[in-house]
Design an enzyme around this catalytic site. Structure first.
Site, PDB file in Angstrom:
ATOM      1  N   HIS A   1      75.100  -6.187  57.600  1.00 54.97           N
ATOM      2  CA  HIS A   1      75.744  -6.420  57.221  1.00 54.97           C
ATOM      3  C   HIS A   1      75.057  -8.045  56.614  1.00 54.97           C
ATOM      4  O   HIS A   1      75.340  -8.809  56.326  1.00 54.97           O
ATOM      5  CB  HIS A   1      76.643  -6.423  58.275  1.00 54.97           C
ATOM      6  CG  HIS A   1      77.902  -6.914  58.178  1.00 54.97           C
ATOM      7  ND1 HIS A   1      78.820  -8.158  57.473  1.00 54.97           N
ATOM      8  CD2 HIS A   1      79.241  -5.835  58.652  1.00 54.97           C
ATOM      9  CE1 HIS A   1      80.228  -7.503  57.019  1.00 54.97           C
ATOM     10  NE2 HIS A   1      80.631  -6.740  57.901  1.00 54.97           N
TER      11      HIS A   1
ATOM     12  N   LEU B   1      79.859 -12.634  62.660  1.00 53.97           N
ATOM     13  CA  LEU B   1      79.727 -10.902  61.745  1.00 53.97           C
ATOM     14  C   LEU B   1      81.143 -12.412  61.747  1.00 53.97           C
ATOM     15  O   LEU B   1      82.281 -12.735  62.149  1.00 53.97           O
ATOM     16  CB  LEU B   1      79.843  -9.664  62.251  1.00 53.97           C
ATOM     17  CG  LEU B   1      80.565  -8.894  61.599  1.00 53.97           C
ATOM     18  CD1 LEU B   1      79.733  -8.766  60.864  1.00 53.97           C
ATOM     19  CD2 LEU B   1      81.662  -7.940  62.406  1.00 53.97           C
TER      20      LEU B   1
ATOM     21  N   ARG C   1      77.439  -1.811  51.936  1.00 53.44           N
ATOM     22  CA  ARG C   1      76.683  -2.886  53.102  1.00 53.44           C
ATOM     23  C   ARG C   1      75.590  -2.957  52.078  1.00 53.44           C
ATOM     24  O   ARG C   1      74.770  -3.786  51.408  1.00 53.44           O
ATOM     25  CB  ARG C   1      77.030  -2.965  53.466  1.00 53.44           C
ATOM     26  CG  ARG C   1      78.103  -3.088  53.856  1.00 53.44           C
ATOM     27  CD  ARG C   1      78.259  -2.554  55.869  1.00 53.44           C
ATOM     28  NE  ARG C   1      80.056  -3.256  56.362  1.00 53.44           N
ATOM     29  CZ  ARG C   1      80.549  -2.754  57.182  1.00 53.44           C
ATOM     30  NH1 ARG C   1      79.597  -2.132  58.443  1.00 53.44           N
ATOM     31  NH2 ARG C   1      82.051  -2.602  57.678  1.00 53.44           N
TER      32      ARG C   1
ATOM     33  N   GLN D   1      71.187  -0.835  59.403  1.00 52.16           N
ATOM     34  CA  GLN D   1      72.991  -1.194  58.942  1.00 52.16           C
ATOM     35  C   GLN D   1      72.587  -2.622  59.018  1.00 52.16           C
ATOM     36  O   GLN D   1      72.579  -2.923  59.757  1.00 52.16           O
ATOM     37  CB  GLN D   1      74.189  -0.597  59.162  1.00 52.16           C
ATOM     38  CG  GLN D   1      74.816  -1.453  58.211  1.00 52.16           C
ATOM     39  CD  GLN D   1      75.755  -0.363  58.156  1.00 52.16           C
ATOM     40  OE1 GLN D   1      77.032  -1.127  58.378  1.00 52.16           O
ATOM     41  NE2 GLN D   1      76.789   0.126  56.863  1.00 52.16           N
TER      42      GLN D   1
ATOM     43  N   HIS E   1      73.121  -4.957  61.779  1.00 55.54           N
ATOM     44  CA  HIS E   1      74.755  -4.595  62.094  1.00 55.54           C
ATOM     45  C   HIS E   1      75.221  -3.303  62.504  1.00 55.54           C
ATOM     46  O   HIS E   1      75.701  -3.199  63.631  1.00 55.54           O
ATOM     47  CB  HIS E   1      75.728  -4.778  61.189  1.00 55.54           C
ATOM     48  CG  HIS E   1      76.876  -4.379  61.400  1.00 55.54           C
ATOM     49  ND1 HIS E   1      77.776  -5.852  62.034  1.00 55.54           N
ATOM     50  CD2 HIS E   1      77.667  -3.919  60.740  1.00 55.54           C
ATOM     51  CE1 HIS E   1      78.762  -5.213  62.438  1.00 55.54           C
ATOM     52  NE2 HIS E   1      79.122  -4.098  61.454  1.00 55.54           N
TER      53      HIS E   1
ATOM     54  N   ARG F   1      75.467   3.474  56.805  1.00 55.71           N
ATOM     55  CA  ARG F   1      77.414   4.094  56.822  1.00 55.71           C
ATOM     56  C   ARG F   1      78.527   2.557  56.033  1.00 55.71           C
ATOM     57  O   ARG F   1      78.748   1.708  55.948  1.00 55.71           O
ATOM     58  CB  ARG F   1      77.467   3.071  58.529  1.00 55.71           C
ATOM     59  CG  ARG F   1      79.274   4.017  58.747  1.00 55.71           C
ATOM     60  CD  ARG F   1      78.909   3.366  60.999  1.00 55.71           C
ATOM     61  NE  ARG F   1      79.093   1.841  60.549  1.00 55.71           N
ATOM     62  CZ  ARG F   1      79.980   0.404  61.194  1.00 55.71           C
ATOM     63  NH1 ARG F   1      80.438   1.007  60.531  1.00 55.71           N
ATOM     64  NH2 ARG F   1      79.636  -0.520  60.527  1.00 55.71           N
TER      65      ARG F   1
ATOM     66  N   PHE G   1      88.154  -1.992  52.294  1.00 54.70           N
ATOM     67  CA  PHE G   1      87.195  -2.072  52.410  1.00 54.70           C
ATOM     68  C   PHE G   1      86.032  -1.950  51.509  1.00 54.70           C
ATOM     69  O   PHE G   1      86.431  -1.493  50.419  1.00 54.70           O
ATOM     70  CB  PHE G   1      86.836  -1.719  54.056  1.00 54.70           C
ATOM     71  CG  PHE G   1      86.289  -2.718  54.760  1.00 54.70           C
ATOM     72  CD1 PHE G   1      87.614  -3.563  55.472  1.00 54.70           C
ATOM     73  CD2 PHE G   1      85.391  -2.115  56.070  1.00 54.70           C
ATOM     74  CE1 PHE G   1      87.455  -3.717  56.683  1.00 54.70           C
ATOM     75  CE2 PHE G   1      85.672  -3.089  56.981  1.00 54.70           C
ATOM     76  CZ  PHE G   1      86.444  -4.168  57.317  1.00 54.70           C
TER      77      PHE G   1
ATOM     78  N   GLU H   1      83.511  -7.404  56.451  1.00 52.21           N
ATOM     79  CA  GLU H   1      84.204  -7.365  55.562  1.00 52.21           C
ATOM     80  C   GLU H   1      85.746  -7.050  54.767  1.00 52.21           C
ATOM     81  O   GLU H   1      85.271  -7.364  54.133  1.00 52.21           O
ATOM     82  CB  GLU H   1      84.160  -5.531  55.865  1.00 52.21           C
ATOM     83  CG  GLU H   1      83.441  -5.147  54.147  1.00 52.21           C
ATOM     84  CD  GLU H   1      82.235  -3.575  54.301  1.00 52.21           C
ATOM     85  OE1 GLU H   1      81.269  -3.803  55.036  1.00 52.21           O
ATOM     86  OE2 GLU H   1      83.138  -3.122  53.661  1.00 52.21           O
TER      87      GLU H   1
END
Lengths: 248, 130, 587
Positions: free
Chosen positions: C233, C243, C288, C231, C356, C391, C117, C246
């Protein structure tokens, strides 16, 4: 962006003022790439704030927004307007469930049935977490993976004529989830679930219409799961009667 | 309490008229009636055979009547529909592991047709037609 | 009014709430647990998480590496004691979930597989294809059905906390199916109600994510911490905000601008990595916040692709091939095909950053306890804080397991502890009656010409304008003022639907109130933080300022006035603030 005027015929029911459901029509200016849910949200925001329905994720995974669209059980967030010709779309609450209000149906029955089939791992042998994960090969995973995909959207119950005629039937989604746990290599609880599965209201109420699998938005194939369980239950029965020494 | 959930009754006798999916299902189920009638005809034949040559001959004569031929044609058509509609759903009930996946549905359906053809061939041979 | 007495009330039945409930039921089967949610548990937004959950399990990984990735990813705003606890507990929780039946994707030998990730030095994301959150939620929900002591109250909308004698003593909630108010009396309450992405116009968040639990705690006097950290995304579908995990980039997907150029190499994340050979913590596997910010820069340069839904860049997965996409990313393939009409096997998918996740939330300590005795919080609604200023992808699913359980354990210790907290039933009854009167007042409100959707749209628009990917003094001031005025204007909304049964106009009005309170905390915290850190990027203060702002923002509710913002020191145990390095050349 091109716009299309569509008439939505929505089944309304307010228990506090109505004796029975009735149809209200709304004319909605729709965008080409909308889904039915977008149009319903438009109605809620701009035309009639009293319309009640459930929705959340808008990506076909939370399972909230199942409705009858032109008579077919459908996730309204995945019902693309481009797939509906003509200028009228009829929206009703899911069939076979009592209507709480407008497009909201009562789900108590399913929630109880889901619990009754023990949809959780009943391990063959308890293993402490400290000893790490259970080994499960991709092959073993594939064996049940399909049946884990159920989002509990209830389209299968709305499609199943047997459930419509007899709501004692455990029904497609709950039985598919039973099958899912029975097939899991980590599980040893099949005999505990058989009591519910093998009764008349279990798999034997199913007459294999196959409608559940046709409307399933996640290709879970509950009809397949139920037929496989019928075969397994039949094998059980023969083993029990022909080879009683094998019984537990 | 303001709740008053509304239950929509499902018509007990005409429910299958509601959509094409249910109609197809009923067609699959109802066609078995003709199979049953055909089987009944065969049983009658056996009974007649036991009753002696005369009875048997009159049974055969009955079979060659236009009405009987028409019935058999219809029954044959429905038998084919019944069989094929079941063949087509067999992959759901049969999940046979193969490699990393399962035997494809087409193969299972195809095998059914294959067996059907083979069985028919054997019967035809036994009957002495070929 | 119906009264339900229990030992612990849990508000929210998503991943964190279910985990807390199971922890309570397992530890003390005699405990009376009330699990409330405004939706059925399986509708909770945990189900939309796709990519995976981080936990150290493989031999080449280590707790230190996960710690470093998390704290660095969070731009050193994480409380490091909480991060250490989190990382230590993560593998255990993920294994526990495996024992409960989660269909984790596997290696050939049957062990759990991991995928890379963004922002990770080592592959450590456990995944269940690309529907990890869905499987996690359903595994927890189905497992929770085992415990008779968990009494569920589905579609019950919490309106107020009952606070007396300086402690929480329960909550008031509307049973949506009847419209009746219920008072839940309990000495401990755990809030697990999720985030508030719906305060923005483009979000991956579902309609239910309206910050209700954050607002409940906030109004009861608990500060909201680090709310300015929102955040984005980097890869959402532009039409709907859906979404695309990732995991797309983890499996080797790349981002291209309108010329097909992999622009991330221009923003400190290069050098360009070969197609199909993703390098950890480099290019597309950067964090991100950096990726979303790079999009914004490209947009300014005119390198994005205009579409009818706004400017986009491309996510290119074609080189992965159909087999791998079907095995690892079947859900997102279907989503892109359905909602954008693009098959990622043959075409590039237009994407843009979308809101996100809220790093901020209800202030809790490492035990998931808030400063208000008896009140606990876990999951996205809480800020414990392990996410800091940004995050790390796939930490949130693990977080709701680790701190969901911790919240349950802490609540149990509290109710069984020496202080023997009880409920003042007379006072609880009075507060419940007052809560009911407030709801009735909403029905009686005169029409001031305002609408729920109108105020909501204005709020979302101004949040995007002022508190989006990049922020600046003047727009932030405008946004803060605008949200304050919207808060005042919402009293002009008259409810047209006067019925009790499943009145979603009423719940929408309540949700709007929560969102406005949360939005104000976000905007004002952002305005006051005059530095750039993680997801909070100021065009007028471009550098990180550890001297002044290595601190958590704390927003305190002040009624109709704007919140008061003060600061709390960050807990540092072993990692002093450093440079976030996402260039593969140096690693």
């Amino acid at each position: 962006m091109s716009e299309r005027q569509i008439t939505f015929e929505v089944l309304r029911y307010n228990p506090e003022t109505d004796d029975k459901p009735w149809v209200q029509t709304y004319s909605v200016p729709c965008q080409e790439d909308w889904v039915v849910l977008d149009a319903i949200n438009y109605i809620k925001d701009h035309l009639d704030t009293s319309l009640s329905y459930r929705w959340s994720c808008h990506m076909a995974v939370c399972g909230s927004c199942g409705m009858m669209v032109n008579g077919e059980p459908t996730l309204s967030c995945k019902a693309f307007l481009r797939d509906y010709k003509g200028s009228k779309i009829r929206v009703e609450p899911l069939s076979h469930f009592p209507i709480e209000r407008d497009l909201v149906v009562v789900l108590d029955d399913f929630m109880g049935k889901l619990q009754s089939v023990k949809p959780y791992i009943i391990p063959k042998k308890e293993k402490p977490v400290e000893e790490g994960e259970y080994k499960q090969t991709p092959r073993q995973l594939k064996n049940f993976k399909q049946y884990t995909m159920c989002i509990n959207c209830m389209l299968c119950y709305a499609a199943c004529p047997q459930y419509g005629l007899n709501d004692d039937f455990i029904g497609p989604a709950a039985l598919a989830l039973t099958h899912r746990y029975n097939l899991d290599s980590r599980d040893g609880g099949r005999s505990q679930r058989q009591e519910v599965v093998a009764q008349h209201e279990g798999v034997w109420e199913c007459s294999f219409v196959g409608a559940c699998s046709e409307v399933c938005p996640k290709d879970v194939d509950p009809a397949g799961a139920i037929q496989q369980m019928k075969i397994a239950s039949t094998v059980d029965w023969y083993l029990e009667h022909l080879m009683p020494w094998r019984a537990k | 309490m303001s709740r008053k959930p509304y239950v929509r009754e499902v018509p007990k006798t005409t429910w299958y008229m509601r959509n094409g999916r249910y109609m197809r299902y009923m067609a699959r189920e109802v066609t078995c009636v003709f199979l049953a009638l055909y089987m009944a005809g065969l049983v009658i034949g056996l009974v007649r055979l036991m009753q002696g040559p005369e009875a048997w001959q009159s049974y055969l004569a009955g079979l060659s009547s236009p009405v009987a031929i028409l019935f058999h044609l219809i029954a044959f058509g429905f038998a084919c529909y019944h069989a094929t509609s079941w063949f087509n759903v067999t992959p759901k009930a049969m999940r046979i592991p193969q490699g990393d996946g399962f035997v494809p549905g087409k193969t299972i359906v195809g095998a059914h047709y294959g067996l059907w053809g083979a069985a028919s061939l054997v019967i035809i041979v036994l009957m002495g037609v070929l | 009014m119906e009264t339900i007495q229990s030992d612990v009330v849990i508000i929210g039945a998503g991943g964190a709430g279910l985990r807390a409930a199971i922890a309570l039921a397992e530890t003390d089967p005699g405990l009376r647990i009330a699990l409330l949610s405004k939706v059925y548990p399986m509708r909770s937004h945990t189900c939309a998480a796709e990519g995976g959950a981080a936990g150290v399990i493989k031999g080449d990984d280590s707790m230190d590496l996960h710690f470093g990735d998390t704290v660095g990813g969070g731009d050193w705003l994480c409380d490091q004691d909480a991060v250490e606890y989190f990382i230590d507990q993560a593998p255990k929780e993920l294994t526990q979930l495996e024992h409960w039946g989660c269909p984790w994707s596997r290696e050939k030998d049957g062990s759990v597989g991991v995928r890379p990730f963004g922002g990770m030095k080592i592959k450590r994301t456990w995944f269940a294809a690309d529907k990890t959150g869905f499987h996690l939620l359903h595994t927890l929900f189905q497992t929770s059905l085992k415990y008779e002591s968990i009494r569920r109250f589905d579609e019950v909308f919490t309106t107020d906390l009952i606070v007396a004698d300086g402690r929480v003593q329960g909550c008031c909630a509307i049973e949506m199916r009847s419209g009746e108010m219920i008072q839940f009396q309990a000495p401990a309450v755990i809030i697990c109600s999720g985030g508030a992405g719906r305060i923005f116009p483009f979000t991956t968040n579902g309609a239910i994510k309206t910050g209700d639990g954050m607002a409940l705690a906030y109004r009861a006097g608990v500060p909201l911490k680090d709310m300015e950290f929102v955040q984005y995304h980097p890869t959402g579908l532009p039409s709907t905000g859906i979404l695309l995990t990732e995991g797309c980039r983890g499996e080797g997907g790349v981002l291209r601008n309108k010329d097909g150029y992999r622009y991330l190499q221009d923003y400190g994340m290069g050098p360009e990595t070969p197609l199909g050979e993703p390098v950890l913590k480099t290019m597309e596997l950067g964090p991100r916040d950096r990726l979303s910010q790079a999009f914004w820069q490209e947009q300014k340069k005119g390198n994005t692709i205009p579409t009818k839904w706004g400017d986009c860049v491309y996510l290119d997965l074609r080189h992965l091939g159909e087999a791998k996409i079907n095995e690892r990313l079947p859900f997102v393939r279907d989503l892109a095909k359905s909602y954008s009409g693009v098959d990622m096997v043959t075409d590039m998918v237009p994407i843009r950053p979308v809101v996100h996740y809220m790093m901020g939330g209800i202030h809790t300590d490492i035990n998931a306890a808030t400063p208000l005795p008896g009140l606990f919080a876990a999951g996205e609604c809480a800020c414990v804080s392990i996410n800091g200023a940004n995050r790390l992808g796939s930490n949130s699913l693990t977080e709701l397991l680790v701190f969901g359980r911790r919240a349950g354990e802490s609540a149990l210790a509290y109710v069984r502890g020496d202080s023997k907290p009880t409920v003042d039933t007379a006072e609880a009854g009075r507060q419940a009656a007052a809560a009911q009167a407030r709801i009735q007042a909403l029905f009686d409100r005169a029409d001031g010409g305002e609408t729920i959707s109108g105020i909501r749209d204005e709020m979302q628009h101004t949040m995007e304008e002022g508190a989006g990917i990049y922020r600046e003094e003047e727009p932030l001031k405008e946004t803060t003022a605008k949200v304050a005025s919207l808060r005042a204007r919402q009293t002009g909304i008259a409810l047209k639907d006067k019925s009790k049964v499943f009145n979603t106009e009423l719940t929408a009005a309540l949700e709007l109130g929560s969102m406005l309170d949360v939005a104000e905390a976000v905007a004002l915290s952002a305005l006051n933080r005059k530095e750039s850190r993680g997801s909070h990027q100021r065009l007028d203060y471009v550098d990180r300022d550890d001297k002044t702002y290595l601190k958590h923002s704390m927003a305190h509710y002040q009624g109709e006035e704007a919140p008061r913002i003060d600061y709390l020191d960050v807990v540092i145990t072993k990692s002093q603030p450093g440079v976030r390095d996402y260039s593969g050349a140096k690693s």
